[in-house]
Design an enzyme around this catalytic site. Structure first.
Site, PDB file in Angstrom:
ATOM      1  N   GLY A 123       2.385   2.407  11.170  1.00  0.00           N
ATOM      2  CA  GLY A 123       3.415   3.446  11.047  1.00  0.00           C
ATOM      3  C   GLY A 123       4.331   3.560  12.248  1.00  0.00           C
ATOM      4  O   GLY A 123       4.886   4.620  12.530  1.00  0.00           O
TER       5      GLY A 123
ATOM      6  N   SER B 153       3.040  -1.624  10.496  1.00  0.00           N
ATOM      7  CA  SER B 153       4.485  -1.650  10.779  1.00  0.00           C
ATOM      8  C   SER B 153       5.153  -2.988  10.476  1.00  0.00           C
ATOM      9  O   SER B 153       6.043  -3.418  11.208  1.00  0.00           O
ATOM     10  CB  SER B 153       4.752  -1.266  12.232  1.00  0.00           C
ATOM     11  OG  SER B 153       4.126  -0.052  12.538  1.00  0.00           O
TER      12      SER B 153
ATOM     13  N   GLU C 215      -5.831  -4.326  10.604  1.00  0.00           N
ATOM     14  CA  GLU C 215      -4.849  -3.251  10.757  1.00  0.00           C
ATOM     15  C   GLU C 215      -5.191  -2.411  11.979  1.00  0.00           C
ATOM     16  O   GLU C 215      -5.923  -1.408  11.870  1.00  0.00           O
ATOM     17  CB  GLU C 215      -4.866  -2.348   9.518  1.00  0.00           C
ATOM     18  CG  GLU C 215      -4.455  -3.054   8.248  1.00  0.00           C
ATOM     19  CD  GLU C 215      -3.730  -2.094   7.301  1.00  0.00           C
ATOM     20  OE1 GLU C 215      -2.648  -2.451   6.850  1.00  0.00           O
ATOM     21  OE2 GLU C 215      -4.242  -0.990   7.045  1.00  0.00           O
TER      22      GLU C 215
ATOM     23  N   HIS D  29      -9.764   1.410   4.478  1.00  0.00           N
ATOM     24  CA  HIS D  29      -8.517   1.626   5.217  1.00  0.00           C
ATOM     25  C   HIS D  29      -8.779   2.637   6.338  1.00  0.00           C
ATOM     26  O   HIS D  29      -9.580   3.555   6.175  1.00  0.00           O
ATOM     27  CB  HIS D  29      -7.430   2.137   4.257  1.00  0.00           C
ATOM     28  CG  HIS D  29      -6.081   2.161   4.897  1.00  0.00           C
ATOM     29  ND1 HIS D  29      -5.698   3.159   5.757  1.00  0.00           N
ATOM     30  CD2 HIS D  29      -5.039   1.289   4.823  1.00  0.00           C
ATOM     31  CE1 HIS D  29      -4.471   2.902   6.188  1.00  0.00           C
ATOM     32  NE2 HIS D  29      -4.047   1.772   5.630  1.00  0.00           N
TER      33      HIS D  29
ATOM     34  N   GLY E 298       2.612  -0.888   4.412  1.00  0.00           N
ATOM     35  CA  GLY E 298       2.671   0.520   4.035  1.00  0.00           C
ATOM     36  C   GLY E 298       4.113   0.968   3.849  1.00  0.00           C
ATOM     37  O   GLY E 298       4.737   0.732   2.811  1.00  0.00           O
ATOM     38  N   GLY E 299       4.677   1.591   4.864  1.00  0.00           N
ATOM     39  CA  GLY E 299       6.003   2.210   4.802  1.00  0.00           C
ATOM     40  C   GLY E 299       7.074   1.344   4.143  1.00  0.00           C
ATOM     41  O   GLY E 299       7.805   1.813   3.254  1.00  0.00           O
TER      42      GLY E 299
ATOM     43  N   ASN F  20       0.870  -1.176   0.000  1.00  0.00           N
ATOM     44  CA  ASN F  20       0.000   0.000   0.000  1.00  0.00           C
ATOM     45  C   ASN F  20       0.910   1.232   0.000  1.00  0.00           C
ATOM     46  O   ASN F  20       1.433   1.612   1.031  1.00  0.00           O
ATOM     47  CB  ASN F  20      -0.890  -0.032   1.259  1.00  0.00           C
ATOM     48  CG  ASN F  20      -1.742   1.217   1.386  1.00  0.00           C
ATOM     49  OD1 ASN F  20      -1.870   1.989   0.437  1.00  0.00           O
ATOM     50  ND2 ASN F  20      -2.327   1.421   2.561  1.00  0.00           N
ATOM     51  N   TRP F  21       1.087   1.792  -1.182  1.00  0.00           N
ATOM     52  CA  TRP F  21       2.020   2.923  -1.302  1.00  0.00           C
ATOM     53  C   TRP F  21       1.454   4.223  -0.735  1.00  0.00           C
ATOM     54  O   TRP F  21       2.164   5.225  -0.668  1.00  0.00           O
ATOM     55  CB  TRP F  21       2.381   3.145  -2.784  1.00  0.00           C
ATOM     56  CG  TRP F  21       3.312   2.129  -3.351  1.00  0.00           C
ATOM     57  CD1 TRP F  21       3.887   1.077  -2.700  1.00  0.00           C
ATOM     58  CD2 TRP F  21       3.806   2.068  -4.711  1.00  0.00           C
ATOM     59  NE1 TRP F  21       4.692   0.360  -3.552  1.00  0.00           N
ATOM     60  CE2 TRP F  21       4.656   0.953  -4.786  1.00  0.00           C
ATOM     61  CE3 TRP F  21       3.586   2.836  -5.852  1.00  0.00           C
ATOM     62  CZ2 TRP F  21       5.300   0.589  -5.972  1.00  0.00           C
ATOM     63  CZ3 TRP F  21       4.221   2.488  -7.031  1.00  0.00           C
ATOM     64  CH2 TRP F  21       5.081   1.373  -7.086  1.00  0.00           C
ATOM     65  N   LYS F  22       0.172   4.206  -0.408  1.00  0.00           N
ATOM     66  CA  LYS F  22      -0.492   5.427   0.076  1.00  0.00           C
ATOM     67  C   LYS F  22      -0.239   6.572  -0.922  1.00  0.00           C
ATOM     68  O   LYS F  22      -0.260   6.327  -2.126  1.00  0.00           O
ATOM     69  CB  LYS F  22      -0.031   5.749   1.500  1.00  0.00           C
ATOM     70  CG  LYS F  22      -0.225   4.534   2.422  1.00  0.00           C
ATOM     71  CD  LYS F  22      -0.094   4.832   3.881  1.00  0.00           C
ATOM     72  CE  LYS F  22      -0.349   3.563   4.680  1.00  0.00           C
ATOM     73  NZ  LYS F  22      -0.301   3.758   6.128  1.00  0.00           N
TER      74      LYS F  22
ATOM     75  N   GLU G 266      -7.205   5.102   7.300  1.00  0.00           N
ATOM     76  CA  GLU G 266      -6.972   6.498   6.922  1.00  0.00           C
ATOM     77  C   GLU G 266      -8.161   7.063   6.136  1.00  0.00           C
ATOM     78  O   GLU G 266      -8.390   8.259   6.133  1.00  0.00           O
ATOM     79  CB  GLU G 266      -5.650   6.604   6.135  1.00  0.00           C
ATOM     80  CG  GLU G 266      -4.460   6.419   7.074  1.00  0.00           C
ATOM     81  CD  GLU G 266      -3.199   5.897   6.428  1.00  0.00           C
ATOM     82  OE1 GLU G 266      -3.083   5.911   5.195  1.00  0.00           O
ATOM     83  OE2 GLU G 266      -2.311   5.452   7.192  1.00  0.00           O
TER      84      GLU G 266
HETATM   85  P1  PGA Z   1       2.533   0.693   7.750  1.00  0.00           P
HETATM   86  O1  PGA Z   1       1.108   0.921   7.066  1.00  0.00           O
HETATM   87  O2  PGA Z   1       3.078  -0.607   7.222  1.00  0.00           O
HETATM   88  O3  PGA Z   1       3.352   1.868   7.334  1.00  0.00           O
HETATM   89  O4  PGA Z   1       2.288   0.642   9.227  1.00  0.00           O
HETATM   90  C1  PGA Z   1       0.199  -0.132   6.898  1.00  0.00           C
HETATM   91  C2  PGA Z   1      -1.095   0.397   6.351  1.00  0.00           C
HETATM   92  O5  PGA Z   1      -1.545   1.460   6.790  1.00  0.00           O
HETATM   93  O6  PGA Z   1      -1.681  -0.230   5.430  1.00  0.00           O
END
Ligand code: PGA
Length: 256
Positions: free
Chosen positions: A174, A216, A168, A98, A237-238, A11-13, A100
């Site tokens: 994060g 994370s 999640e 998600h 994500g990250g 997930n590159w956001k 977010e």
């Molecule tokens: P993260 O994000 O790996 O940076 O914690 C995961 C996500 O929000 O899908």
């Protein structure tokens, strides 16, 4: 659990900033992904990069996904992207709900509308659930139950074959180290999610359901989070913004 391919989703956001960088990152991930038989790799870039990345992935062991989608096929919905448009851009997976997006106002009912239409359009739908914090009285479990049952409302047992639940927990997204989730907490929660699916559908459906973990995930913790728990992959994500780190996570998934 039966032996199955692990599903590992990037997930590159809202990254990277340019098409050039996104192609470079995609090609870097592709290099590792193409060598792995036991992992289904999925990359979810920002919408605008999908058509160009689609040109790079032909015939490879990697798929594209959207990070969101709208709950209508067409119409006056400024700024939204319909499942049909997303499909035409090369995506076969889509992340829905998600945290977010939920933080921007998405309710379980809105998530449900997206899940139903994306499913009907032929996507593998990755529905995210997760509590913002844990309490000692198990209230977060009820919260998760509602996210799952309300998000999946209207789907029949047979539909669950192409639905993925990504757990999640917001408190674990994060993060860098000590505050990340433990395998034990993840295992217990994954079993609970499976139980809710079992009670809503059937034990058979629950046993075959794909549950991912996100929050994370890094090369350092991927092995224990995958091997000591009842999950079938990750939503990353990250660490998915670094081809080497993400490649290591894919390689760990391939060994399970
Ligand atoms: P993260 O994000 O790996 O940076 O914690 C995961 C996500 O929000 O899908």
């Amino acid at each position: 659990m039966k032996k199955e391919k692990q599903l590992i989703i990037a997930n590159w956001k809202m990254h990277p900033s340019t098409l050039g960088e996104s192609k470079k990152l995609f090609n870097g991930i592709k290099k590792t992904a193409n060598t792995l038989r036991n992992v289904q790799t999925v990359v979810c870039p920002p919408f605008v990069f999908l058509p160009e990345l689609k040109k790079l992935f032909k015939g490879h062991r990697i798929a594209l996904g959207g990070q969101n989608v709208f709950s209508e096929t067409a119409g006056s919905f400024t700024g939204e992207v319909s499942p049909l448009q997303l499909k035409d851009s090369g995506a076969t997976y889509v992340i829905v709900g998600h945290s977010e997006r939920r933080a921007m106002g998405e309710t379980n009912a809105m998530v449900n509308g997206k899940v139903l239409l994306a499913h009907k359009t032929g996507f593998v739908v990755v529905m995210c659930v997760g509590e913002s914090e844990r309490d000692n009285h198990g209230k977060y479990l009820q919260f998760l139950r509602e996210q799952i049952t309300e998000g999946l409302e209207g789907l029949k047992a047979k539909d669950l074959a192409t639905i993925v639940i990504a757990y999640e927990p917001i408190w674990a997204i994060g993060k860098t180290g000590d505050d990340a989730i433990t395998p034990q907490k993840l295992h217990e929660t994954a079993l609970y999610i499976r139980r809710v699916i079992g009670e809503t559908y059937s034990q058979k459906i629950a046993a075959g359901a794909t549950i991912l973990y996100g929050g994370s995930v890094k090369p350092e913790n991927a092995e224990e989070l995958l091997n000591d728990t009842d999950v079938q992959g990750f939503l990353v994500g990250g660490a998915s913004l670094n081809a080497k780190d993400f490649g290591e996570i894919l390689t760990i998934g391939n060994k399970k």
